[in-house]
Design a protein around this motif. Structure first.
Motif, PDB file in Angstrom:
ATOM      1  N   VAL A   1       0.863  -1.181   0.000  1.00 40.16           N
ATOM      2  CA  VAL A   1       0.000   0.000   0.000  1.00 40.16           C
ATOM      3  C   VAL A   1       0.897   1.226   0.000  1.00 40.16           C
ATOM      4  O   VAL A   1       1.705   1.399   0.913  1.00 40.16           O
ATOM      5  CB  VAL A   1      -0.929   0.013   1.232  1.00 40.16           C
ATOM      6  N   PRO A   2       0.797   2.098  -1.011  1.00 37.89           N
ATOM      7  CA  PRO A   2       1.637   3.308  -1.021  1.00 37.89           C
ATOM      8  C   PRO A   2       1.434   4.129   0.244  1.00 37.89           C
ATOM      9  O   PRO A   2       0.311   4.325   0.702  1.00 37.89           O
ATOM     10  CB  PRO A   2       1.138   4.066  -2.258  1.00 37.89           C
ATOM     11  N   GLN A   3       2.532   4.593   0.809  1.00 37.44           N
ATOM     12  CA  GLN A   3       2.478   5.401   2.012  1.00 37.44           C
ATOM     13  C   GLN A   3       2.260   6.875   1.633  1.00 37.44           C
ATOM     14  O   GLN A   3       2.557   7.290   0.514  1.00 37.44           O
ATOM     15  CB  GLN A   3       3.776   5.243   2.799  1.00 37.44           C
ATOM     16  N   PRO A   4       1.755   7.691   2.561  1.00 39.81           N
ATOM     17  CA  PRO A   4       1.536   9.117   2.246  1.00 39.81           C
ATOM     18  C   PRO A   4       2.784   9.808   1.735  1.00 39.81           C
ATOM     19  O   PRO A   4       2.711  10.684   0.863  1.00 39.81           O
ATOM     20  CB  PRO A   4       1.075   9.700   3.589  1.00 39.81           C
ATOM     21  N   GLU A   5       3.957   9.421   2.246  1.00 38.71           N
ATOM     22  CA  GLU A   5       5.186  10.069   1.806  1.00 38.71           C
ATOM     23  C   GLU A   5       5.529   9.744   0.347  1.00 38.71           C
ATOM     24  O   GLU A   5       6.182  10.541  -0.345  1.00 38.71           O
ATOM     25  CB  GLU A   5       6.365   9.705   2.716  1.00 38.71           C
ATOM     26  N   HIS A   6       5.090   8.569  -0.133  1.00 41.36           N
ATOM     27  CA  HIS A   6       5.317   8.247  -1.540  1.00 41.36           C
ATOM     28  C   HIS A   6       4.490   9.158  -2.443  1.00 41.36           C
ATOM     29  O   HIS A   6       5.000   9.714  -3.417  1.00 41.36           O
ATOM     30  CB  HIS A   6       4.966   6.778  -1.817  1.00 41.36           C
ATOM     31  N   ALA A   7       3.221   9.298  -2.129  1.00 41.04           N
ATOM     32  CA  ALA A   7       2.364  10.175  -2.926  1.00 41.04           C
ATOM     33  C   ALA A   7       2.854  11.619  -2.845  1.00 41.04           C
ATOM     34  O   ALA A   7       2.909  12.329  -3.861  1.00 41.04           O
ATOM     35  CB  ALA A   7       0.923  10.067  -2.452  1.00 41.04           C
ATOM     36  N   ALA A   8       3.243  12.051  -1.654  1.00 42.65           N
ATOM     37  CA  ALA A   8       3.694  13.429  -1.473  1.00 42.65           C
ATOM     38  C   ALA A   8       4.926  13.728  -2.318  1.00 42.65           C
ATOM     39  O   ALA A   8       5.085  14.836  -2.845  1.00 42.65           O
ATOM     40  CB  ALA A   8       3.987  13.694  -0.002  1.00 42.65           C
ATOM     41  N   PHE A   9       5.797  12.745  -2.460  1.00 46.88           N
ATOM     42  CA  PHE A   9       7.029  12.948  -3.223  1.00 46.88           C
ATOM     43  C   PHE A   9       6.733  13.294  -4.681  1.00 46.88           C
ATOM     44  O   PHE A   9       7.416  14.139  -5.283  1.00 46.88           O
ATOM     45  CB  PHE A   9       7.899  11.687  -3.157  1.00 46.88           C
TER      46      PHE A   9
END
Length: 203
Positions: free
Chosen positions: A65-73
């Protein structure tokens, strides 16, 4: 060519396998080498606040599951960008939730079909210069993201230093142009793969 709406792009993937004895041959030809990590190939589609993570089979990830920090990047750029990365998570014992970027297919709304591998690597380098090493063949960008290093020499040394999370090396012709990413094998001809013997490695 403009890329202005989401559509899946098939990531470049080598089909030809070579034995380690041919590593020197590709170095003499002037090809570049990228360490192949033991992960799951992931295509990342980003546009503004929208980020889509897909596998190389055009599926959603089932074991991650993608973490919030991945999407934010990947958020924040006004036009579409499409990246190719290796997700280190379910196949590695010690590395989790890490994306290893190794190619870019769309840059700020421009489909990069027709551009060379070297030119696309220059885009990645300028956008994500990094701040240190993150294992063999990787430059750290954040704790969750690294960028693949392109080796132009010393392939035998790189091969000898492969770590537990490394499957092998993919050799790529830096001058070859990206074909439209409309099929799984569209960009197989300008790269070859060399892997360490291991029962679990299938790339």
């Amino acid at each position: 060519m403009k890329y202005d709406a989401y559509r899946y792009l098939w990531p470049p993937r080598p089909e030809t396998k070579i034995p380690p004895a041919l590593i020197g041959f590709y170095e003499k030809r002037g090809w570049w080498g990228q360490v192949k990590k033991n992960g799951t190939c992931t295509v990342i589609f980003a546009h503004g606040d929208e980020v889509v993570f897909k596998t190389r089979h055009d599926d959603d990830h089932k074991a991650w599951v993608p973490q919030p920090e991945h999407a934010a990047f990947f958020k924040g750029r006004e036009q579409w960008n499409v990246y190719v990365a290796e997700l280190l998570h379910s196949k590695t014992a010690n590395v989790k939730n890490h994306l290893y970027l190794f190619d870019i297919l769309v840059s700020d709304g421009e489909d990069l079909s027709g551009t060379s591998f070297a030119d696309r690597q220059a885009i990645l380098l300028s956008r994500y210069p990094g701040n240190g090493r993150a294992g063999l063949g990787a430059t750290r960008v954040t704790e969750q993201v690294s960028r693949a290093t392109c080796y132009t020499r010393d392939f035998e040394r790189v091969w000898s230093e492969l770590a537990a999370e490394d499957e092998g090396i993919v050799f790529k012709d830096p001058a070859s142009k990206l074909a439209p990413c409309v099929t799984q094998t569209a960009n197989a001809m300008w790269q070859v793969k060399c892997r360490r013997p291991h029962s679990n490695y299938s790339f």
